[in-house]
Design an enzyme around this catalytic site. Sequence first.
Site, PDB file in Angstrom:
ATOM      1  CB  CYS A   1      -0.378  -0.229   0.979  1.00 24.37           C
ATOM      2  SG  CYS A   1      -2.246  -1.339   1.250  1.00 24.37           S
TER       3      CYS A   1
ATOM      4  CD  GLU B   1      -1.234  -6.473  -2.562  1.00 29.29           C
ATOM      5  OE1 GLU B   1       0.102  -7.092  -1.683  1.00 29.29           O
ATOM      6  OE2 GLU B   1      -2.112  -6.276  -1.507  1.00 29.29           O
TER       7      GLU B   1
HETATM    8  N1  ACO Z   1      -5.462  14.107  -9.987  1.00 34.53           N
HETATM    9  C1  ACO Z   1      -4.810  14.335 -11.426  1.00 34.53           C
HETATM   10  N2  ACO Z   1      -3.890  14.310 -11.456  1.00 34.53           N
HETATM   11  C2  ACO Z   1      -3.497  13.712  -9.503  1.00 34.53           C
HETATM   12  C3  ACO Z   1      -4.380  13.799  -8.920  1.00 34.53           C
HETATM   13  C4  ACO Z   1      -5.424  13.968  -9.006  1.00 34.53           C
HETATM   14  N3  ACO Z   1      -6.237  14.770  -7.896  1.00 34.53           N
HETATM   15  N4  ACO Z   1      -3.045  12.654  -8.019  1.00 34.53           N
HETATM   16  C5  ACO Z   1      -2.019  12.701  -8.440  1.00 34.53           C
HETATM   17  N5  ACO Z   1      -2.299  13.029  -9.369  1.00 34.53           N
HETATM   18  C6  ACO Z   1      -0.712  12.443 -10.524  1.00 34.53           C
HETATM   19  C7  ACO Z   1       0.189  13.846 -10.920  1.00 34.53           C
HETATM   20  O1  ACO Z   1      -0.567  14.911 -11.366  1.00 34.53           O
HETATM   21  C8  ACO Z   1       1.474  13.308 -11.283  1.00 34.53           C
HETATM   22  O2  ACO Z   1       1.439  12.459 -12.152  1.00 34.53           O
HETATM   23  P1  ACO Z   1       2.381  13.465 -13.545  1.00 34.53           P
HETATM   24  O3  ACO Z   1       3.706  14.407 -12.767  1.00 34.53           O
HETATM   25  O4  ACO Z   1       2.582  13.417 -14.394  1.00 34.53           O
HETATM   26  O5  ACO Z   1       1.991  15.105 -13.605  1.00 34.53           O
HETATM   27  C9  ACO Z   1       0.761  11.993 -10.703  1.00 34.53           C
HETATM   28  O6  ACO Z   1      -0.325  11.717 -10.453  1.00 34.53           O
HETATM   29  C10 ACO Z   1       1.687  11.858  -9.062  1.00 34.53           C
HETATM   30  O7  ACO Z   1       2.035  12.399  -8.424  1.00 34.53           O
HETATM   31  P2  ACO Z   1       2.342  12.881  -7.338  1.00 34.53           P
HETATM   32  O8  ACO Z   1       2.171  14.878  -6.894  1.00 34.53           O
HETATM   33  O9  ACO Z   1       3.631  12.470  -6.714  1.00 34.53           O
HETATM   34  O10 ACO Z   1       1.205  12.276  -6.139  1.00 34.53           O
HETATM   35  P3  ACO Z   1       1.369  12.076  -4.471  1.00 34.53           P
HETATM   36  O11 ACO Z   1       1.590  12.981  -3.924  1.00 34.53           O
HETATM   37  O12 ACO Z   1      -0.491  12.941  -4.757  1.00 34.53           O
HETATM   38  O13 ACO Z   1       0.445  11.006  -4.805  1.00 34.53           O
HETATM   39  C11 ACO Z   1      -0.851   8.852  -4.334  1.00 34.53           C
HETATM   40  C12 ACO Z   1      -0.155  10.004  -4.948  1.00 34.53           C
HETATM   41  C13 ACO Z   1      -0.021   8.076  -3.042  1.00 34.53           C
HETATM   42  C14 ACO Z   1      -1.950   7.776  -5.072  1.00 34.53           C
HETATM   43  C15 ACO Z   1      -1.841   9.323  -3.659  1.00 34.53           C
HETATM   44  O14 ACO Z   1      -2.955   9.971  -4.325  1.00 34.53           O
HETATM   45  C16 ACO Z   1      -2.997   8.634  -2.187  1.00 34.53           C
HETATM   46  O15 ACO Z   1      -2.599   9.039  -1.431  1.00 34.53           O
HETATM   47  N6  ACO Z   1      -4.446   8.334  -2.382  1.00 34.53           N
HETATM   48  C17 ACO Z   1      -4.745   7.976  -1.773  1.00 34.53           C
HETATM   49  C18 ACO Z   1      -4.548   6.356  -1.079  1.00 34.53           C
HETATM   50  C19 ACO Z   1      -3.988   5.727  -2.503  1.00 34.53           C
HETATM   51  O16 ACO Z   1      -5.274   6.015  -3.288  1.00 34.53           O
HETATM   52  N7  ACO Z   1      -3.095   4.599  -2.949  1.00 34.53           N
HETATM   53  C20 ACO Z   1      -2.548   4.197  -4.201  1.00 34.53           C
HETATM   54  C21 ACO Z   1      -3.242   2.542  -4.053  1.00 34.53           C
HETATM   55  S1  ACO Z   1      -2.764   1.911  -4.761  1.00 34.53           S
HETATM   56  C22 ACO Z   1      -1.941   1.011  -4.098  1.00 34.53           C
HETATM   57  O17 ACO Z   1      -1.566   0.604  -2.662  1.00 34.53           O
HETATM   58  C23 ACO Z   1      -0.547  -0.641  -4.444  1.00 34.53           C
END
Ligand code: ACO
Length: 474
Positions: free
Chosen positions: A330, A364
């Site tokens: 995760c 995962e």
């Molecule tokens: N809307 C549009 N694009 C988004 C968004 C959003 N809300 N959030 C992230 N992105 C895109 C970004 O634009 C970026 O892409 P780019 O650089 O090509 O523009 C990319 O995703 C990564 O952005 P970061 O700023 O590096 O990521 P962030 O710190 O926001 O973290 C994460 C991403 C970890 C998925 C976060 O959204 C989160 O914690 N979400 C909730 C938990 C979750 O869903 N985790 C993943 C589950 S799957 C697993 O655990 C294996």
Amino acid sequence: MADDKENKKIGLKTTLDMVVEGCRLPVKMSILPNEEEEWPLAEILSRKEEKGKLEFYVHYIDFNKRLDEWVLPDRLRVEELQFPKKDQKTPQKQNSSAANSRPTTPDRELQLSKKLSLPEQSSPAAKLGGQGQTPQSQTKSNAGRKRKAIFLDEDSQDAPATPQPSAPPQQPRQTGSMSSSHDENIITRIKNMETIELGKYRIKPWYFSPYPPELTTISIVYICEFCLKYVKSRKCLERHRTKCTLRHPPGNEIYRKSTISFFEIDGRKNKMYSQNLCLLAKLFLDHKTLYYDTDPFLFYVMTEYDIKGFHIVGFFSKEKESTEDYNVACILTLPPYQRKGYGKLLIEFSYELSKFEGKTGSPEKPLSDLGLLSYRSYWSQTILEILVNLKPENGERPQITINEICELTSIRKEDVISTLQHLNLINYYKGQYIITLSQESIDTHNRAMAKRKIRIDAKCLHWTPKDWAKRGKW
Ligand code: ACO
Ligand code: ZN
């Protein structure tokens, strides 16, 4: 005139009485994804009446569950009420994967993510690092160790109050439209925490997390940002802080560059912290079932340093042994830090660990909508970085094999291939597959990389992988 008004009132009352769980109707959304969808179709998941105030808990069909909310009757278009059909099932949108989750922001990028082809989906309930596993994946799980839920003594000093696998009693659901057994439980479909305070941030949770029921009735739950213990008032937190000496997560600091550090936490050695971390993470992770045996996991917590200490930004969990070669169970960036590049930094770190292990890895499945976006972006940039920097040999076109890309990046083969396909870079030419890079895609890539300011520096990682299989014990 007065009579007319009275009749309307009665009419409205009658209609609202008919709005029960399972019904669908257009509901005015508080966050508007785009103009025309101001009133998307929503399903009523619950209703409550407190002090004469009627409220409905709604799930917007086609949108991620994090947008579910309590609404007042004036936001319901009751004249378009649809009664639950006998065999109507709510599609498992948010629940299952990125592919069927709708955007929460107007971002076109996120809207496009709907169309992305997904990497293969496996277990419906994935692990949250000490959390959820399906029975199948349990048996498949390496070391054949059975995951068990452990329940802690509520009175023990620093123990979290007894985690609640099931949740506070609520009105039984009268009509059913849930389809997945995982999501069958109406209680876990409803957000149970209003606000948390963590360090200097107040954060609105996205999903249900099994914190003790007594905490779900208060408006703000206070969480110690260093040990992650949760308490019910600021006063309790202040009292706790006089006893809690931590200024950083427990475990070993294995990486430090500038203000960014990573701590490695063993789910067996630091159970309390790991469990509290899982509870916190569940607030922002859907389709993850909470288990309390954190022993099989390592947690990599990323922090940002200031004079007050090492503040948690995000983390990922990782199985000590994974038969499927998952390198992340995760992953989470806490909402105040999201969309600043930290997610990609966490991902980059997870692949750096895999490089040190000399393995390829993959996250995962299923991935969440935001998880898929972040991984797609990381994979694309990492692969393009290699392709763009390839040097021609003896005046020939530069050459590289998929396996070489995997070795250089530790990205699993399937993910490399799906990324190349997604980027539309693979072409079949004169009997062989070739990668064609247009100047336009190189320019786009260079612009994106220029924006990626924070990067992992392998020289700052002080870590030797452990062979958990050989150790015989987690
Ligand atoms: N809307 C549009 N694009 C988004 C968004 C959003 N809300 N959030 C992230 N992105 C895109 C970004 O634009 C970026 O892409 P780019 O650089 O090509 O523009 C990319 O995703 C990564 O952005 P970061 O700023 O590096 O990521 P962030 O710190 O926001 O973290 C994460 C991403 C970890 C998925 C976060 O959204 C989160 O914690 N979400 C909730 C938990 C979750 O869903 N985790 C993943 C589950 S799957 C697993 O655990 C294996
Ligand atoms: Zn503490």
